[in-house]
Design a protein around this motif. Sequence first.
Motif, PDB file in Angstrom:
ATOM      1  N   ILE A  22       0.851  -1.199   0.000  1.00  0.00           N
ATOM      2  CA  ILE A  22       0.000   0.000   0.000  1.00  0.00           C
ATOM      3  C   ILE A  22       0.888   1.250   0.000  1.00  0.00           C
ATOM      4  CG2 ILE A  22      -1.693   1.358   1.313  1.00  0.00           C
ATOM      5  CD1 ILE A  22      -2.752  -1.399   2.389  1.00  0.00           C
ATOM      6  N   ALA A  23       1.897   1.254   0.856  1.00  0.00           N
ATOM      7  CA  ALA A  23       2.814   2.406   0.917  1.00  0.00           C
ATOM      8  C   ALA A  23       3.516   2.606  -0.418  1.00  0.00           C
ATOM      9  CB  ALA A  23       3.830   2.202   2.044  1.00  0.00           C
ATOM     10  N   GLY A  24       3.881   1.521  -1.072  1.00  0.00           N
ATOM     11  CA  GLY A  24       4.539   1.608  -2.382  1.00  0.00           C
ATOM     12  C   GLY A  24       3.620   2.199  -3.435  1.00  0.00           C
ATOM     13  N   ILE A  25       2.345   1.826  -3.391  1.00  0.00           N
ATOM     14  CA  ILE A  25       1.379   2.373  -4.349  1.00  0.00           C
ATOM     15  C   ILE A  25       1.143   3.854  -4.061  1.00  0.00           C
ATOM     16  CG2 ILE A  25      -1.047   2.273  -5.082  1.00  0.00           C
ATOM     17  CD1 ILE A  25      -0.795  -0.827  -4.756  1.00  0.00           C
ATOM     18  N   VAL A  26       1.081   4.213  -2.781  1.00  0.00           N
ATOM     19  CA  VAL A  26       0.932   5.628  -2.408  1.00  0.00           C
ATOM     20  C   VAL A  26       2.122   6.424  -2.958  1.00  0.00           C
ATOM     21  CG1 VAL A  26       0.907   7.261  -0.477  1.00  0.00           C
ATOM     22  CG2 VAL A  26      -0.540   5.214  -0.406  1.00  0.00           C
ATOM     23  N   ARG A  27       3.334   5.866  -2.813  1.00  0.00           N
ATOM     24  CA  ARG A  27       4.537   6.535  -3.358  1.00  0.00           C
ATOM     25  C   ARG A  27       4.441   6.643  -4.873  1.00  0.00           C
ATOM     26  NH1 ARG A  27       7.120   3.571   0.428  1.00  0.00           N
ATOM     27  NH2 ARG A  27       7.766   1.946  -1.017  1.00  0.00           N
ATOM     28  N   HIS A  28       3.989   5.578  -5.519  1.00  0.00           N
ATOM     29  CA  HIS A  28       3.860   5.587  -6.979  1.00  0.00           C
ATOM     30  C   HIS A  28       2.879   6.676  -7.433  1.00  0.00           C
ATOM     31  CE1 HIS A  28       3.092   4.411 -11.094  1.00  0.00           C
ATOM     32  NE2 HIS A  28       1.813   4.304 -10.805  1.00  0.00           N
ATOM     33  N   CYS A  29       1.761   6.810  -6.734  1.00  0.00           N
ATOM     34  CA  CYS A  29       0.746   7.811  -7.112  1.00  0.00           C
ATOM     35  C   CYS A  29       1.227   9.225  -6.817  1.00  0.00           C
ATOM     36  CB  CYS A  29      -0.557   7.540  -6.369  1.00  0.00           C
ATOM     37  SG  CYS A  29      -1.381   6.029  -6.895  1.00  0.00           S
ATOM     38  N   GLY A  30       2.033   9.362  -5.777  1.00  0.00           N
ATOM     39  CA  GLY A  30       2.657  10.633  -5.441  1.00  0.00           C
ATOM     40  C   GLY A  30       1.709  11.804  -5.364  1.00  0.00           C
TER      41      GLY A  30
END
Length: 107
Positions: A22-30
């Motif tokens: 989830i944190a990785g996707i949040v970073r990806h969406c930025g």
Amino acid sequence: MADTDWSEDVKKYVPDADDNAIAGIVRHCGIALQSRDASLVSFTDKSELERVREKFLKKKLGLSMSDAELDGAIATIGDKLKDVRNKNRVTVYYLLADHFGKLSDFA
């Protein structure tokens, strides 16, 4: 939108969701998550769904299936979320990554 608990929303659909993914996707969406409009996915907007397919499924996840197969997966997720008025981008992306077995790309 900065105070949104993305993980709480994802876990409504995947109770044992991976917090690192989830944190990785949040970073990806930025920065997209800072705007309410951009943080949501409209399943009635054809260009939005095309963007999800081209930018997320093909470019980010590296999927090379036919557009019809990818669109089918997007429709499946849309159906799963059909009772939800505001479909969070992080949740949609998590469910798609999970569907294709690609959560490890974010963890």
